[in-house]
Design a protein around this motif. Structure first.
Motif, PDB file in Angstrom:
ATOM      1  N   MET A   1      23.167 -40.752 -20.611  1.00  0.00           N
ATOM      2  CA  MET A   1      24.489 -41.058 -21.179  1.00  0.00           C
ATOM      3  C   MET A   1      25.094 -39.781 -21.744  1.00  0.00           C
ATOM      4  N   ASP A   2      26.350 -39.430 -21.308  1.00  0.00           N
ATOM      5  CA  ASP A   2      26.978 -38.208 -21.789  1.00  0.00           C
ATOM      6  C   ASP A   2      27.490 -38.410 -23.206  1.00  0.00           C
ATOM      7  N   LEU A   3      27.910 -37.304 -23.829  1.00  0.00           N
ATOM      8  CA  LEU A   3      28.332 -37.343 -25.219  1.00  0.00           C
ATOM      9  C   LEU A   3      29.586 -38.194 -25.391  1.00  0.00           C
ATOM     10  N   LYS A   4      30.543 -38.022 -24.505  1.00  0.00           N
ATOM     11  CA  LYS A   4      31.806 -38.750 -24.623  1.00  0.00           C
ATOM     12  C   LYS A   4      31.594 -40.255 -24.478  1.00  0.00           C
ATOM     13  N   GLY A   5      30.745 -40.657 -23.521  1.00  0.00           N
ATOM     14  CA  GLY A   5      30.485 -42.082 -23.334  1.00  0.00           C
ATOM     15  C   GLY A   5      29.783 -42.707 -24.525  1.00  0.00           C
ATOM     16  N   GLY A   6      28.829 -41.972 -25.158  1.00  0.00           N
ATOM     17  CA  GLY A   6      28.141 -42.502 -26.326  1.00  0.00           C
ATOM     18  C   GLY A   6      29.070 -42.674 -27.505  1.00  0.00           C
ATOM     19  N   LEU A   7      29.984 -41.684 -27.726  1.00  0.00           N
ATOM     20  CA  LEU A   7      30.941 -41.807 -28.832  1.00  0.00           C
ATOM     21  C   LEU A   7      31.923 -42.939 -28.596  1.00  0.00           C
ATOM     22  N   LEU A   8      32.301 -43.098 -27.342  1.00  0.00           N
ATOM     23  CA  LEU A   8      33.289 -44.116 -27.015  1.00  0.00           C
ATOM     24  C   LEU A   8      32.754 -45.525 -27.282  1.00  0.00           C
ATOM     25  N   LYS A   9      31.459 -45.751 -27.103  1.00  0.00           N
ATOM     26  CA  LYS A   9      30.882 -47.078 -27.363  1.00  0.00           C
ATOM     27  C   LYS A   9      30.978 -47.428 -28.847  1.00  0.00           C
ATOM     28  N   SER A  10      30.655 -46.457 -29.720  1.00  0.00           N
ATOM     29  CA  SER A  10      30.750 -46.725 -31.159  1.00  0.00           C
ATOM     30  C   SER A  10      32.190 -46.986 -31.573  1.00  0.00           C
ATOM     31  N   SER A  64      47.369 -51.587 -27.735  1.00  0.00           N
ATOM     32  CA  SER A  64      46.221 -52.186 -27.067  1.00  0.00           C
ATOM     33  C   SER A  64      45.112 -51.146 -26.921  1.00  0.00           C
ATOM     34  N   SER A  65      43.978 -51.642 -26.462  1.00  0.00           N
ATOM     35  CA  SER A  65      42.846 -50.726 -26.278  1.00  0.00           C
ATOM     36  C   SER A  65      43.137 -49.707 -25.197  1.00  0.00           C
ATOM     37  N   GLN A  66      43.842 -50.110 -24.152  1.00  0.00           N
ATOM     38  CA  GLN A  66      44.168 -49.156 -23.091  1.00  0.00           C
ATOM     39  C   GLN A  66      45.144 -48.096 -23.593  1.00  0.00           C
ATOM     40  N   GLY A  67      46.124 -48.513 -24.420  1.00  0.00           N
ATOM     41  CA  GLY A  67      47.066 -47.542 -24.956  1.00  0.00           C
ATOM     42  C   GLY A  67      46.410 -46.581 -25.922  1.00  0.00           C
ATOM     43  N   TYR A  68      45.503 -47.068 -26.734  1.00  0.00           N
ATOM     44  CA  TYR A  68      44.826 -46.186 -27.685  1.00  0.00           C
ATOM     45  C   TYR A  68      43.842 -45.265 -26.977  1.00  0.00           C
ATOM     46  N   MET A  69      43.347 -45.693 -25.815  1.00  0.00           N
ATOM     47  CA  MET A  69      42.369 -44.874 -25.090  1.00  0.00           C
ATOM     48  C   MET A  69      42.977 -43.559 -24.634  1.00  0.00           C
ATOM     49  N   VAL A  70      44.281 -43.567 -24.313  1.00  0.00           N
ATOM     50  CA  VAL A  70      44.948 -42.327 -23.870  1.00  0.00           C
ATOM     51  C   VAL A  70      44.944 -41.299 -24.996  1.00  0.00           C
ATOM     52  N   TYR A  71      45.347 -41.754 -26.196  1.00  0.00           N
ATOM     53  CA  TYR A  71      45.345 -40.832 -27.338  1.00  0.00           C
ATOM     54  C   TYR A  71      43.925 -40.410 -27.705  1.00  0.00           C
ATOM     55  N   LEU A  72      42.991 -41.342 -27.655  1.00  0.00           N
ATOM     56  CA  LEU A  72      41.606 -41.034 -28.031  1.00  0.00           C
ATOM     57  C   LEU A  72      41.006 -39.976 -27.123  1.00  0.00           C
ATOM     58  N   ASN A  73      41.234 -40.102 -25.821  1.00  0.00           N
ATOM     59  CA  ASN A  73      40.673 -39.118 -24.888  1.00  0.00           C
ATOM     60  C   ASN A  73      41.375 -37.771 -25.006  1.00  0.00           C
ATOM     61  N   SER A  74      42.682 -37.768 -25.167  1.00  0.00           N
ATOM     62  CA  SER A  74      43.446 -36.512 -25.133  1.00  0.00           C
ATOM     63  C   SER A  74      43.277 -35.693 -26.406  1.00  0.00           C
ATOM     64  N   TYR A  75      43.298 -36.360 -27.555  1.00  0.00           N
ATOM     65  CA  TYR A  75      43.368 -35.623 -28.819  1.00  0.00           C
ATOM     66  C   TYR A  75      42.055 -35.621 -29.624  1.00  0.00           C
ATOM     67  N   ILE A  76      41.115 -36.448 -29.230  1.00  0.00           N
ATOM     68  CA  ILE A  76      39.875 -36.504 -30.022  1.00  0.00           C
ATOM     69  C   ILE A  76      38.647 -36.198 -29.156  1.00  0.00           C
ATOM     70  N   LEU A  77      38.378 -37.047 -28.170  1.00  0.00           N
ATOM     71  CA  LEU A  77      37.129 -36.903 -27.414  1.00  0.00           C
ATOM     72  C   LEU A  77      37.083 -35.633 -26.585  1.00  0.00           C
ATOM     73  N   ASP A  78      38.231 -35.185 -26.069  1.00  0.00           N
ATOM     74  CA  ASP A  78      38.217 -33.945 -25.276  1.00  0.00           C
ATOM     75  C   ASP A  78      37.954 -32.715 -26.124  1.00  0.00           C
ATOM     76  N   LYS A  79      38.140 -32.819 -27.455  1.00  0.00           N
ATOM     77  CA  LYS A  79      37.922 -31.675 -28.346  1.00  0.00           C
ATOM     78  C   LYS A  79      36.544 -31.668 -28.997  1.00  0.00           C
ATOM     79  N   VAL A  80      35.765 -32.692 -28.711  1.00  0.00           N
ATOM     80  CA  VAL A  80      34.448 -32.781 -29.346  1.00  0.00           C
ATOM     81  C   VAL A  80      33.497 -31.808 -28.669  1.00  0.00           C
ATOM     82  N   ARG A  81      32.695 -31.120 -29.463  1.00  0.00           N
ATOM     83  CA  ARG A  81      31.671 -30.200 -28.958  1.00  0.00           C
ATOM     84  C   ARG A  81      30.312 -30.641 -29.530  1.00  0.00           C
TER      85      ARG A  81
END
Length: 632
Positions: A1-10, A64-81
């Motif tokens: 399981m990659d880092l982004k997928g694990g964070l996304l589940k929580s 909705s969850s789909q609408g929030y997913m765009v912001y979550l991926n662009s501004y949060i999860l893509d910046k996680v190291r």
């Protein structure tokens, strides 16, 4: 399981907890607070302008969850190291939002919130990557097996199957986190007595599976500078092998970075240390000691596993195992799908074959109609023939029935014989068992008889030895007997001499007896004269009554010497000479001797008077002085 997928589940669980109306939408203000907290725990720089613009309060509907997913991926999860944040803080943030929904169901015992949080983390780790998140029964069985192995219970796959069937058969498609927690609360797998052990098992599996810790425990490590041995608490979490002073992990003493250049080597025992091994890294060599060979093997295998994961560019052993299990399930699904397609193809071929057969059957029916008309007349003729044959068959059937009845009787007789043979076989087996028991008892008796024979032989040997000693004693006795015979011969001669002297003494005694009778008469006359002196005599001496308990005591005068003494055996009489029969002795008082006192007090008939022997007198003189006065 990659880092982004694990964070996304929580984060998905947190979003689902904020969705109170269960319509898949959450208000912007709540999502704004959630996003701000995510920026904080993930150590990502916050752009307030972008955050305010995206979640500005306006008249638009909730996100909705789909609408929030765009912001979550662009501004949060893509910046996680990876390594720039603590995963546990993110999990605790999300668990804080969803823990209010956790409550025991079905009357089960509520497990502690810490254990529920760890089970939730394990659920996120083992759940599928599709949403809503579910945990397939295979992963549930894997988790239960790990927990039951840690608690020392026995795992049975049938228990899970029974639970799913009784609870809800739809759970075979997947279980949510709340259904997993409800299963843990029930007593189907972990009874109430194992709740304490279950908490320890959850913590152990959580550290091993979720945090990636392969092994932990105490080891003895040799120092680098002082070269002394110290006990340290080691924690193996790829790619690091850290060691601390205690289990609380407060005082960290060092760590080893495990890479492909590291190797483990077994060392011989030395310095009073056993079960030694070392880990060679490019920087230095670490020498360690375990308590036994099994611990050393387990630690070396764990370190080699960590090195292998590092070589394969993997960070989690259980993550790799989970991927392999998922690939195996996908492969099984593909095989099942291909098998189903093959079954459909075979079904279609079967249907085509059935249609072809039906067409051929229609053609055959047409031909059969023609043939039926042609053969109807033949059938009429055959009908008569068949009726006659039927009658013959009935007769044959009756004959066969009678024969079958006879055969059944014979079979019944055979069954009776078989039962008798079985009973006889049982009796024979019982007799054989009895015979075997008798033989065993006979063998025991033989052993006992052999032991008795050995004891008898030993006793015979002892008896023979005693007989030899007896023969020696008999021989010695014979020699002593001969000596005694010689002594007896000498004593017999002395006895003859003594007998001669005794005869002379007897003649002298007869003469003395005659003189004694005369003396008794004189004594009677003297006793009459003694009565006058009784009063004076009693003042000088103690009266001695005739008879009684003092009849055998000596008469003592005022001179302290006995006037009369009892007859004593002659010490000078030769041994072996027959002594005269003892005569009753009677002490006579002085008044009786003097003839004074009461005339009625007379000496008894057959009484004897003993005189004290003089020093230097011969036995014959003493014998003559000892006369007996017989008063008739």
């Amino acid at each position: 399981m990659d880092l982004k997928g694990g964070l996304l589940k929580s984060i998905w669980h947190a979003f689902a907890a904020l969705d109170l109306e269960k319509n898949g939408k959450v208000s912007k203000s709540q999502l704004k607070v959630l996003s701000h907290n995510l920026y904080t725990v993930l150590n990502i720089p916050i752009d307030p302008k972008i955050l305010d613009d995206h979640f500005r309060d306006d008249e638009t509907s909730p996100v909705s969850s789909q609408g929030y997913m765009v912001y979550l991926n662009s501004y949060i999860l893509d910046k996680v190291r990876e390594g720039s944040f603590e995963r546990k803080k993110l999990d605790e943030l999300c668990w804080t939002l969803i823990s209010k929904k956790y409550s025991p169901k079905g009357g089960g015992l509520k497990i502690p919130e810490t254990d529920a949080f760890r089970l939730w983390c394990l659920f996120n780790f083992l759940s599928e990557d599709s949403y809503p998140l579910v945990m397939v029964p295979e992963e549930v069985a894997y988790l239960l097996k790990k927990l039951m192995d840690a608690t020392g219970l026995e795992w049975q796959q049938e228990d899970l199957e029974d639970y799913l069937c009784q609870k809800n058969p739809a759970l075979r498609n997947g279980m949510s986190v709340w259904q997993v927690l409800e299963m843990m609360e029930s007593e189907s797998f972990f009874p109430c007595s194992c709740r304490g052990a279950l908490s320890l098992a959850i913590d152990y599996v959580y550290q091993e599976m979720y945090l990636g810790m392969i092994k932990k425990g105490y080891l003895w490590k040799k120092g680098l500078a002082r070269r002394n041995w110290n006990e340290r608490w080691f924690v193996l979490k790829p790619p690091l092998l850290s060691y601390y002073t205690g289990e609380d992990l407060q005082d960290k003493k060092g760590e080893m970075i495990l890479d492909v250049e590291c190797v483990t080597v077994v060392l011989p025992d030395k310095e009073n240390r056993r079960c030694l091994f070392c880990v060679k890294t490019p920087e230095r060599t670490y020498e360690m000691s375990t308590s036994d060979m099994r611990q050393r093997q387990e630690w070396m295998l764990a370190i080699q596993t960590a090195i292998k994961l590092q070589a394969e560019n993997k960070t989690s052993l259980h993550g790799d195992l989970k991927l392999k299990r998922r690939q195996q399930r996908e492969q099984n699904r593909r095989k099942a799908f291909e098998k189903e397609k093959e079954l459909q193809r075979l079904q279609e071929e079967r249907e085509n074959y059935i249609r072809a057969i039906s067409q051929v059957q229609e053609q055959m029916e047409q031909l059969m109609d023609k043939k039926n008309r042609q053969t109807f007349e033949q059938h009429e003729k055959l009908h008569l023939a068949l009726e006659s044959q039927l009658k013959q068959a009935k007769m044959a059937q009756l004959t066969m029935q009678s024969e079958m009845a006879k055969k059944e009787e014979v079979a019944e007789q055979q069954r009776q014989k078989i039962l008798e043979l079985e009973a006889m076989t049982q009796h024979i087996e019982m007799a054989l068992q009895t015979e075997i028991q008798a033989r065993l008892e006979e063998e025991k008796m033989r052993v006992a008889q052999a032991r008795l024979l050995d004891e008898e032989e030993q006793k015979l040997n002892n008896l023979q030895r005693l007989k030899e000693e007896q023969d020696r004693l008999i021989q010695k006795t014979e020699e002593e007997k001969n000596e005694l015979k010689q002594e007896m011969l000498v004593k017999s001669q002395a006895l003859e001499q003594a007998r001669y002297e005794l005869t002379a003494l007897q003649r002298s005694r007869e003469k003395n007896s005659e003189g004694l009778e005369e003396a008794q008469k004189k004594l009677y006359q003297a006793s009459q004269q003694v009565n006058n002196w009784n009063v004076q005599l009693t003042r000088l001496m103690r009266p001695i009554p005739l008879g009684g308990s003092q009849a055998n005591q000596d008469i003592v005068s005022h001179r302290k010497d006995g006037i009369f003494i009892r007859n004593k055996p002659n010490s000078n009489q030769p041994s072996g000479a027959k002594s005269p029969p003892p005569q009753p002795e009677t002490k006579v008082g002085a008044s009786q001797l003097l003839g004074t006192g009461n005339p009625a007090q007379k000496p008894e008939f057959g009484s004897s008077i003993s005189y004290p022997s003089r020093k230097g007198s011969s036995p014959e003189q003493s014998e003559n002085r000892q006369g007996q006065w017989n008063c008739d």
